[in-house]
Design a protein around this motif. Structure first.
Motif, PDB file in Angstrom:
ATOM      1  N   VAL A  12      87.621  35.739  30.112  1.00 56.20           N
ATOM      2  CA  VAL A  12      86.204  36.297  30.520  1.00 56.20           C
ATOM      3  C   VAL A  12      85.993  37.492  29.727  1.00 56.20           C
ATOM      4  N   GLU A  58      91.160  30.369  30.317  1.00 59.59           N
ATOM      5  CA  GLU A  58      90.047  30.892  29.971  1.00 59.59           C
ATOM      6  C   GLU A  58      90.047  32.493  29.998  1.00 59.59           C
ATOM      7  N   ARG A  81      82.728  33.087  27.991  1.00 58.43           N
ATOM      8  CA  ARG A  81      83.887  32.598  28.521  1.00 58.43           C
ATOM      9  C   ARG A  81      84.444  32.072  27.439  1.00 58.43           C
ATOM     10  N   GLY A 117      78.862  34.991  31.631  1.00 57.65           N
ATOM     11  CA  GLY A 117      78.499  33.609  31.359  1.00 57.65           C
ATOM     12  C   GLY A 117      77.137  33.306  31.228  1.00 57.65           C
ATOM     13  N   GLU A 171      87.768  29.969  25.989  1.00 58.47           N
ATOM     14  CA  GLU A 171      89.118  29.284  26.030  1.00 58.47           C
ATOM     15  C   GLU A 171      89.920  29.186  24.957  1.00 58.47           C
ATOM     16  N   GLU A 191      81.859  39.519  35.864  1.00 63.23           N
ATOM     17  CA  GLU A 191      82.126  38.068  35.719  1.00 63.23           C
ATOM     18  C   GLU A 191      81.140  37.088  35.709  1.00 63.23           C
TER      19      GLU A 191
END
Length: 465
Positions: free
Chosen positions: A162, A160, A132, A356, A134, A352
């Protein structure tokens, strides 16, 4: 002082000029602040590792005065695609409309409406690793005409992106002969008109006359229609190992090898679960480490999500089960329940969540923490009751909880483990003794062959109609 003592007015003029130029330059920048609104979007906003997406920036001048002579650069995470730096921003008109009508402009070159209030900037991104990331804010810079003073403004928020794990296509669309369910079997149930598969109910407006159950109508004295009594949907359990062995005294090369094996394990999980979801199965994911799946999507609306219920502690009898799950992800993050995924919405939610996921020290299994990225939820210590076909990807080596895995194998029909490089031979032998069928996986290229091996060869694959 020399100019005063010797009455040299020329030197005095030069001295005053040298002092005043920086002051004037600073005032020229300070009195012309940048007032803009920045929007950011990714197309697509969910991209696979190694894939490409496009970042779209929209810069709008919300000041009264026109905006010119500004340079811009995007800020982003380290180690990803190089960000555009110090590029000229096209001139933008102000709210006063001194430079013409409102409109737009595309690209980095001069456009037909370059003096509009809004400009759109597009550039590609190609992240090579899942995670993830930014992006933002945008940094705008403006200098005075002499280049003596430079002012910078950070505008806009963070956005963000992904990046999901790579998904390796697997052969076939399922193995109904092995798992006893999925899309093909569900279709057969809907087409099967045996009496033990059907129940009768009263006629409702909109029901097709072809569904009228005439024997039931004669018995009840009112029109009755056939209604399929669906059995519990077919589910598969997937065990995900997120534990890392103790790192004390480990060499750098060993840590790098374990990190690479963990990334391969995440790719195996993404590929196998995506394959099963596309074939029509519900996938219940159990984490051996602290609960992470679903935590990144807390607060977001889940498309038909329901929690897995009727759970028992790991190690108890009757592990496995068939929780009711909607078209998405089920289970409460951190509740100890497995997270259930189903349907096309489940595929996107699963990827998704896997984007992370972290490898955490084995010591965090009971503490419920996963440094260095902050506390995680307690370990998922419960799974639903009932026997389910079970797949696992294991790579923690000595950190494996063989007692838990043995309990899972006892309720699995079958129990198949994709074993990664860090797992020692003796641990694999103990897994086999507990009922697991261990299939080594050393690279993503070998995954399709390992999948064929797991389902017993091509003859065991079943293509749904």
């Amino acid at each position: 002082m020399v100019s005063f003592s010797e009455n040299r007015r020329d030197l005095l003029f030069i001295a005053l000029l040298l002092v005043s130029v920086p002051i004037v330059a600073g005032l020229s920048v300070a009195l012309r602040p940048v007032r803009v609104r920045v929007g950011r979007d990714f197309r697509p906003n969910l991209v696979s590792a190694g894939g490409q997406t496009t970042e779209l920036l929209t810069v709008e001048n919300v000041g009264v005065q026109p905006l010119s002579g500004v340079r811009w650069r995007e800020t982003g995470p380290m180690g990803t695609t190089p960000m555009p730096r110090d590029l000229p921003l096209p001139p933008l008109s102000g709210l006063g409309g001194a430079w013409g009508r409102s409109g737009g402009w595309d690209g980095f070159g001069e456009g037909p409406d370059a003096a509009a209030r809004t400009v759109r900037l597009e550039f590609p991104l190609a992240p090579h690793a899942r995670g993830r990331y930014e992006y933002g804010p945008v940094v705008l810079a403006r200098s005075d005409p002499f280049g003596l003073v430079m002012a910078r403004w950070a505008v806009g928020g963070r956005h963000e992106l992904v990046v999901t794990p790579r998904v390796t296509p697997l052969p076939g669309r399922g193995h109904a002969s092995m798992l006893g369910g999925g899309e093909a079997l569900e279709r057969q149930r809907l087409l099967n008109q045996n009496s033990d598969e059907l129940i009768a109910r009263e006629y409702r407006p909109g029901d097709s006359l072809r569904r009228v159950n005439w024997p039931a109508t004669a018995r009840h004295g009112e029109i009755m229609v056939r209604q399929e009594e669906h059995r519990s949907d077919s589910g598969v359990r997937f065990v995900l190992d997120t534990l890392a062995p103790a790192e004390s005294g480990a060499r750098e090369v060993d840590r790098a090898r374990r990190a690479s094996a963990f990334e391969l394990g995440v790719e195996v999980a993404a590929s196998v679960c995506t394959h099963l979801l596309a074939a029509g199965y519900r996938v219940d994911v159990v984490e051996l480490g602290p609960a992470q799946l679903g935590t990144a999507r807390l607060g977001r609306a889940s498309n038909g999500a329901t929690a897995a219920t009727d759970a028992a502690p790991l190690g108890a009898t009757g592990l496995g089960g068939s929780p009711v799950a909607g078209n998405g992800a089920g289970g409460t993050a951190g509740s100890g329940d497995p997270v259930s995924y189903r349907g096309s919405g489940g595929i996107s939610h699963l990827l998704e969540d896997l984007a992370g996921i972290l490898q955490v020290p084995a010591e965090a299994r009971d503490a419920g923490t996963g440094e260095p990225n902050g506390p995680l939820a307690p370990p998922r210590s419960r799974v639903p009751r009932g026997a389910l076909p079970t797949f696992a990807v294991l790579g923690a080596g000595a950190a494996l909880d063989l007692a838990v895995l043995a309990a899972l194998a006892a309720s699995a029909r079958p129990a198949i483990a994709f074993v990664l490089e860090p797992v020692p031979t003796d641990a694999s032998e103990r897994l086999r003794e507990a009922g697991w069928r261990c299939i080594p996986v050393r690279s993503a290229i070998a995954l399709p062959e390992a999948w064929l091996d797991s389902v017993g060869g091509r003859g065991a694959l079943h293509e749904p109609a």
